[in-house]
Each structure stands twice: as C-alpha cells, then as structure tokens.
Motif scaffolding. Structure first.
Motif, PDB file in Angstrom:
ATOM      1  N   ASP A   1      -7.388  18.591  -0.615  1.00  0.00           N
ATOM      2  CA  ASP A   1      -8.271  17.751   0.203  1.00  0.00           C
ATOM      3  C   ASP A   1      -8.166  16.295  -0.218  1.00  0.00           C
ATOM      4  OD1 ASP A   1      -9.188  19.922   1.641  1.00  0.00           O
ATOM      5  OD2 ASP A   1     -10.854  20.307   0.265  1.00  0.00           O
ATOM      6  N   GLN A   2      -7.987  16.072  -1.508  1.00  0.00           N
ATOM      7  CA  GLN A   2      -7.933  14.704  -2.011  1.00  0.00           C
ATOM      8  C   GLN A   2      -6.667  13.980  -1.564  1.00  0.00           C
ATOM      9  OE1 GLN A   2      -8.885  17.447  -3.866  1.00  0.00           O
ATOM     10  NE2 GLN A   2     -11.024  16.844  -3.628  1.00  0.00           N
ATOM     11  N   VAL A   3      -5.556  14.702  -1.443  1.00  0.00           N
ATOM     12  CA  VAL A   3      -4.325  14.042  -1.002  1.00  0.00           C
ATOM     13  C   VAL A   3      -4.429  13.655   0.472  1.00  0.00           C
ATOM     14  CG1 VAL A   3      -2.929  16.021  -0.207  1.00  0.00           C
ATOM     15  CG2 VAL A   3      -1.818  14.116  -1.354  1.00  0.00           C
ATOM     16  N   LYS A   4      -5.186  14.422   1.258  1.00  0.00           N
ATOM     17  CA  LYS A   4      -5.426  14.035   2.648  1.00  0.00           C
ATOM     18  C   LYS A   4      -6.236  12.751   2.711  1.00  0.00           C
ATOM     19  CE  LYS A   4      -5.487  18.774   4.393  1.00  0.00           C
ATOM     20  NZ  LYS A   4      -6.328  19.808   5.033  1.00  0.00           N
ATOM     21  N   GLU A   5      -7.261  12.663   1.863  1.00  0.00           N
ATOM     22  CA  GLU A   5      -8.070  11.441   1.821  1.00  0.00           C
ATOM     23  C   GLU A   5      -7.238  10.254   1.351  1.00  0.00           C
ATOM     24  OE1 GLU A   5     -12.111   9.743  -0.365  1.00  0.00           O
ATOM     25  OE2 GLU A   5     -11.713  11.905  -0.337  1.00  0.00           O
ATOM     26  N   LEU A   6      -6.386  10.475   0.368  1.00  0.00           N
ATOM     27  CA  LEU A   6      -5.531   9.402  -0.136  1.00  0.00           C
ATOM     28  C   LEU A   6      -4.605   8.887   0.966  1.00  0.00           C
ATOM     29  CD1 LEU A   6      -4.518   7.799  -2.646  1.00  0.00           C
ATOM     30  CD2 LEU A   6      -2.824   9.619  -2.957  1.00  0.00           C
ATOM     31  N   ALA A   7      -4.088   9.801   1.794  1.00  0.00           N
ATOM     32  CA  ALA A   7      -3.157   9.411   2.851  1.00  0.00           C
ATOM     33  C   ALA A   7      -3.803   8.460   3.855  1.00  0.00           C
ATOM     34  CB  ALA A   7      -2.627  10.652   3.564  1.00  0.00           C
ATOM     35  N   THR A   8      -5.107   8.565   4.046  1.00  0.00           N
ATOM     36  CA  THR A   8      -5.792   7.698   5.008  1.00  0.00           C
ATOM     37  C   THR A   8      -6.396   6.455   4.365  1.00  0.00           C
ATOM     38  OG1 THR A   8      -7.857   8.964   4.755  1.00  0.00           O
ATOM     39  CG2 THR A   8      -6.329   9.672   6.486  1.00  0.00           C
ATOM     40  N   SER A   9      -6.393   6.393   3.028  1.00  0.00           N
ATOM     41  CA  SER A   9      -7.065   5.269   2.361  1.00  0.00           C
ATOM     42  C   SER A   9      -6.183   4.551   1.353  1.00  0.00           C
ATOM     43  CB  SER A   9      -8.332   5.775   1.653  1.00  0.00           C
ATOM     44  OG  SER A   9      -8.004   6.684   0.609  1.00  0.00           O
TER      45      SER A   9
ATOM     46  N   ALA B   1       2.133  12.223  -4.275  1.00  0.00           N
ATOM     47  CA  ALA B   1       1.699  11.424  -3.130  1.00  0.00           C
ATOM     48  C   ALA B   1       1.188  10.058  -3.587  1.00  0.00           C
ATOM     49  CB  ALA B   1       0.616  12.165  -2.360  1.00  0.00           C
ATOM     50  N   ALA B   2       0.418  10.031  -4.676  1.00  0.00           N
ATOM     51  CA  ALA B   2      -0.061   8.750  -5.197  1.00  0.00           C
ATOM     52  C   ALA B   2       1.101   7.887  -5.663  1.00  0.00           C
ATOM     53  CB  ALA B   2      -1.048   8.997  -6.341  1.00  0.00           C
ATOM     54  N   LEU B   3       2.094   8.513  -6.300  1.00  0.00           N
ATOM     55  CA  LEU B   3       3.282   7.784  -6.741  1.00  0.00           C
ATOM     56  C   LEU B   3       4.049   7.225  -5.548  1.00  0.00           C
ATOM     57  CD1 LEU B   3       5.273   6.947  -8.977  1.00  0.00           C
ATOM     58  CD2 LEU B   3       6.327   9.212  -8.763  1.00  0.00           C
ATOM     59  N   GLY B   4       4.222   8.038  -4.502  1.00  0.00           N
ATOM     60  CA  GLY B   4       4.925   7.574  -3.308  1.00  0.00           C
ATOM     61  C   GLY B   4       4.198   6.425  -2.625  1.00  0.00           C
ATOM     62  N   CYS B   5       2.869   6.519  -2.541  1.00  0.00           N
ATOM     63  CA  CYS B   5       2.089   5.428  -1.945  1.00  0.00           C
ATOM     64  C   CYS B   5       2.192   4.166  -2.782  1.00  0.00           C
ATOM     65  CB  CYS B   5       0.625   5.854  -1.798  1.00  0.00           C
ATOM     66  SG  CYS B   5       0.330   7.120  -0.535  1.00  0.00           S
ATOM     67  N   ALA B   6       2.225   4.316  -4.103  1.00  0.00           N
ATOM     68  CA  ALA B   6       2.366   3.158  -4.983  1.00  0.00           C
ATOM     69  C   ALA B   6       3.718   2.474  -4.768  1.00  0.00           C
ATOM     70  CB  ALA B   6       2.212   3.581  -6.440  1.00  0.00           C
ATOM     71  N   ILE B   7       4.764   3.270  -4.595  1.00  0.00           N
ATOM     72  CA  ILE B   7       6.096   2.701  -4.346  1.00  0.00           C
ATOM     73  C   ILE B   7       6.104   1.916  -3.048  1.00  0.00           C
ATOM     74  CG2 ILE B   7       8.491   3.302  -3.792  1.00  0.00           C
ATOM     75  CD1 ILE B   7       8.168   5.659  -5.773  1.00  0.00           C
ATOM     76  N   ASN B   8       5.496   2.469  -2.001  1.00  0.00           N
ATOM     77  CA  ASN B   8       5.422   1.765  -0.717  1.00  0.00           C
ATOM     78  C   ASN B   8       4.602   0.486  -0.835  1.00  0.00           C
ATOM     79  OD1 ASN B   8       3.238   1.635   1.786  1.00  0.00           O
ATOM     80  ND2 ASN B   8       5.380   1.644   2.452  1.00  0.00           N
ATOM     81  N   THR B   9       3.520   0.522  -1.611  1.00  0.00           N
ATOM     82  CA  THR B   9       2.688  -0.671  -1.787  1.00  0.00           C
ATOM     83  C   THR B   9       3.452  -1.767  -2.519  1.00  0.00           C
ATOM     84  OG1 THR B   9       0.691   0.706  -1.848  1.00  0.00           O
ATOM     85  CG2 THR B   9       0.511  -1.518  -2.751  1.00  0.00           C
ATOM     86  N   ALA B  10       4.238  -1.373  -3.520  1.00  0.00           N
ATOM     87  CA  ALA B  10       5.008  -2.350  -4.291  1.00  0.00           C
ATOM     88  C   ALA B  10       6.227  -2.851  -3.522  1.00  0.00           C
ATOM     89  CB  ALA B  10       5.440  -1.732  -5.618  1.00  0.00           C
ATOM     90  N   VAL B  11       6.862  -1.946  -2.752  1.00  0.00           N
ATOM     91  CA  VAL B  11       8.068  -2.297  -1.991  1.00  0.00           C
ATOM     92  C   VAL B  11       7.861  -1.832  -0.548  1.00  0.00           C
ATOM     93  CG1 VAL B  11      10.595  -2.160  -1.889  1.00  0.00           C
ATOM     94  CG2 VAL B  11       9.418  -1.859  -4.087  1.00  0.00           C
ATOM     95  N   PRO B  12       7.235  -2.658   0.292  1.00  0.00           N
ATOM     96  CA  PRO B  12       6.917  -2.232   1.664  1.00  0.00           C
ATOM     97  C   PRO B  12       8.135  -1.829   2.487  1.00  0.00           C
ATOM     98  CG  PRO B  12       5.697  -4.223   1.077  1.00  0.00           C
ATOM     99  CD  PRO B  12       6.698  -3.987  -0.018  1.00  0.00           C
ATOM    100  N   ASP B  13       9.337  -2.227   2.083  1.00  0.00           N
ATOM    101  CA  ASP B  13      10.535  -1.822   2.824  1.00  0.00           C
ATOM    102  C   ASP B  13      10.792  -0.322   2.733  1.00  0.00           C
ATOM    103  OD1 ASP B  13      11.026  -4.382   3.627  1.00  0.00           O
ATOM    104  OD2 ASP B  13      12.499  -4.824   2.052  1.00  0.00           O
ATOM    105  N   VAL B  14      10.182   0.344   1.743  1.00  0.00           N
ATOM    106  CA  VAL B  14      10.319   1.795   1.633  1.00  0.00           C
ATOM    107  C   VAL B  14       9.256   2.441   2.510  1.00  0.00           C
ATOM    108  CG1 VAL B  14      10.411   3.774   0.082  1.00  0.00           C
ATOM    109  CG2 VAL B  14      11.047   1.506  -0.767  1.00  0.00           C
TER     110      VAL B  14
END
Length: 421
Positions: free
Chosen positions: A290-298, A339-352
């Motif tokens: 459930d928490q990864v679903k919330e993370l995906a939207t926030s 999922a948190a790691l993947g979101c962090a990568i996208n935040t740091a490098v938006p081209d991903v």
C-alpha cells in the motif's frame, strides 16, 4: 531414453489432477485473504482506533516506537512459549520449503498476523506459503496417500503465488526455474497442475479483493538507445544496493543470535524497527504494498535525498525484521525500497523516465534479494504494467544478473535449534 529427455504424461493423468489443484488453489487464496483480513482488523485497532479513542496521532513517533516494540514482545513470547515456536528461523528459509508439521501452523499464523498488523517491514508471502504447503501436504497425503510430497508442495506454492500476484503467470515462471529430474516429466507436464492451482488462487483473490498490485506512475514515453543505457545503469545500481543488503544479512543475524533467546531477540528487533519507523515515518512501515502505491502518487513532493532516505530506512528495516526473528517475506518491502530508489533517480536525473527507473530498480533489487530471475522480471512488469518497458527490462536484467549470480544469498544456513524455554 537419454538423460536429457523427458517423459510425456497422458491427458488422463493430467486431468485427474485438476480437482485437487483447484481445491488447493482456492483454499490457498482463502487462507491468504483470511490472514490478511485479520491482520488488517488488528492493524486498524492499533494504528487508528486506539489513537482516536485517546486523542493522539496514529503515526506519532512515540506511538510508532511503542507499537513496534510491543509487537516484538508479543511475537517473541509466541515464538518462545507457544507450541511450534512460529516455525523455523525465517532467516534460514526461502519462499518454497519442505512441509512443516501441522503443530507449527497455529503459532506461525499468530506471529504472521501480529507482524503484519504491527507495521513490521515484511510481507505475508513466506509464512502463508509455508502454512499452505503444510496443510496441502497433510490433507493431501491422507486423502491420496500414494501421491508424492512434491506434488502438494508445488500445488500449494503455485496457488499461494497465484493468489499473491493475482495471476498464474508468476507461479509458472517461478516453478519453471526449479530443476527437473533427469528422465522426469516434461516442463509443461510438471506445470499443468500447479498452473491450475495458481489460476484458481488468482481468480479467487481477484473475485474477492481485486488486483492490488499495480502502481500509478506517468506512462513510459518509449525510447531507444539512451533509455537502454539508463536501464543498464539502473538495473546494475539496484542490484548493487541489494547485494549490499545481502552481505549485511548474515552478520546481522549472528549479532541478534548472540542474545540466545527468541523473546529478547525479537523484542530488540521490534524496538529497533520502532526507531526506524519513527525516523522514516508512515511510508516506511508495514509490508510496503500500500505504501508503494502512495509513494507513486506523491514522490514529486519529496526531494531526491528524501526519497533515498526512505529507501535506506526501509532497507534497514527489512534487514532488522528478517534477521531478528519476525516471520514474513522480503519481496514486498524490497519492492518499496526499489520504487523509492527509482523515484530518487528520476528526481535527480529527470531525463530518466520514472516508469523506467522504478521498473528497472525493482527488477535489479529483487534479483539480489530473491535470486529468482523470472520472478524479478515479472514483478517489475506487473508493478509498472507497460508493454513498452519489456525490452528495457530484459536489458536491465543482464548487468543485474552478472552482479548477483554466484554470490552470497539473503539466507543463512539453519543451525540445530536449542529447546526454547
């Protein structure tokens, strides 16, 4: 017949397995749903009802520490005093194991419910699979004494996996990795009855609870060589993070075992999990689905460092829970970490693209944690269900597998158990 050939089973033999396979699949799903429902009720009592009654926040830091410490005390007492002692040390077992004796099951069910409700960073898959395998073998061997144990193990494991993921495909992929006996049945003969059980378990879960395994992320825009390069890097990075946890697993388990008493070990684990939960907040508690679903939207509300912090806290919580004696599986909390790691990568490098980053991170980290290639690829594809990602997931699997194969696994050797109490 050569050693590399396999026997073909007749359709009559396979059809005879349909009824027991359906029954095992349905019962496996119902037991999973029942345990999850009971844990959900207890979770609501601890985290919502009591705080509302006494006028404080359900996820205040002091309450997180208190609930997880109490959970550790209760689980420790059950493992110490209750017949069956909650089954074998979870650090020594994998997802599919030999059948346990029936006397183990009540205590295993109790500690599973307590851990799920108390916010422990473990999923239900390992203990529920163990319970279903034991029941299927015990009842099946009584009703059909001539059948082999491996049949009931396969049916119960497949039914549970099908129920967990809401599809029989996961069970087929996982069981296809099991080694076949020389001269034994061909692959699809071996998979026939487990697939029936997995389908029955999946359909039962979908009818009662629906599909809860998909997260909502921006759609993958499609790409070429650049995205293939990112897939290689993200898959390798996630696998490396997972291997760091793998190498920490056995030493941390040895540290906990120095206490030499399950009640003390698990209570300390609960206290540490409470501190980690207070540090990471609500998102880092519970099994993580459930928490990864919330993370995906926030995730856009967090900084890159904040997302890395969530991943780190959850990964440490997974290690503490898995080595201190709490019963549970590692797949769902590992998915949150990835999922948190993947979101962090996208935040740091938006081209991903975030969908690519999350899916490849899930695949790479699960390869390290589970050492199951098909399961890792399937879970990544199921979490972020975009057909355009499949070629890139295949690319990401290559460096990830090279990093994990032939190395230590997230499991320790079982040692002879001293009598409790």
């Amino acid at each position: 017949m050569g050693d590399g050939e396999h026997q073909q089973m007749s359709a009559r033999v396979l059809l005879a397995l349909v009824v027991p396979a359906v029954l095992v699949g349905v019962v496996s799903a119902l037991l999973l749903l029942g345990v999850s429902k009971l844990a959900g009720q207890l979770e609501h009592f601890w985290w919502h009802y009591l705080p509302q009654q006494f006028g404080f926040g359900g996820f205040d830091r002091w309450w997180i520490v208190l609930v997880l410490t109490v959970t550790g005390v209760l689980v420790g007492l059950v493992v110490w005093l209750m017949p069956g002692h909650g089954g074998p040390d979870p650090a020594t077992t994998s997802l599919v194991e030999a059948p346990q004796p029936p006397r183990v099951l009540p205590s295993l069910a109790v500690v599973t419910v307590l851990a799920l409700a108390g916010g422990v960073s473990l999923g239900p898959e390992n203990p529920i699979t163990m319970i279903n395998i034991a029941l299927a073998y015990w009842l099946g061997h009584k009703l059909l004494p001539r059948t082999k144990a491996v049949l009931w193990v396969a049916l119960a494991a497949a039914g549970t996996i099908g129920a967990l993921f809401g599809t029989p495909v996961a069970a087929a992929l996982i069981l296809s990795e099991a080694p076949a006996e020389p001269g034994g049945p061909a692959l699809w003969d071996r998979l026939f009855a487990p697939l029936v059980s997995a389908a029955a378990g999946a359909i039962t879960t979908l009818e009662i609870a629906g599909n809860e395994f998909v997260i909502d992320l921006p759609r993958f825009p499609g790409g070429g060589l650049t995205d293939a390069g990112w897939a290689l890097l993200v898959g390798a990075l996630a696998a490396a993070v997972g291997m760091a946890a793998v190498y920490a697993f056995a030493p941390l388990h040895r540290l906990f075992q120095r206490l030499r008493h399950p009640a003390l070990t698990i209570t300390l684990g609960g206290l540490l999990l409470g501190g980690l939960g207070a540090l990471g907040g609500e998102l880092t508690l519970f099994k993580g689905l459930d928490q990864v679903k919330e993370l995906a939207t926030s995730y856009t509300q967090h900084s890159g460092w904040g997302l890395l912090g969530l991943a780190a806290v959850k990964l440490v919580a997974l290690l503490v829970a898995g080595t201190s004696g709490f019963r549970g599986g590692r797949i769902f909390p590992a998915v949150f970490v990835a999922a948190a790691l993947g979101c962090a990568i996208n935040t740091a490098v938006p081209d991903v693209p975030v969908a690519l980053a999350v899916a490849c991170a899930v695949e790479g980290l699960l390869m390290a944690v589970t050492r199951a290639g098909w399961l890792s690829l399937f879970t990544a594809a199921a979490i972020v269900p975009d057909p355009g990602l499949l070629p890139f997931l295949c690319v990401a699997a290559l460096p990830a597998w090279l990093l994990v194969t032939g190395r230590a696994e997230m499991q320790v050797r079982a040692e002879p158990r001293a009598a409790a109490g």
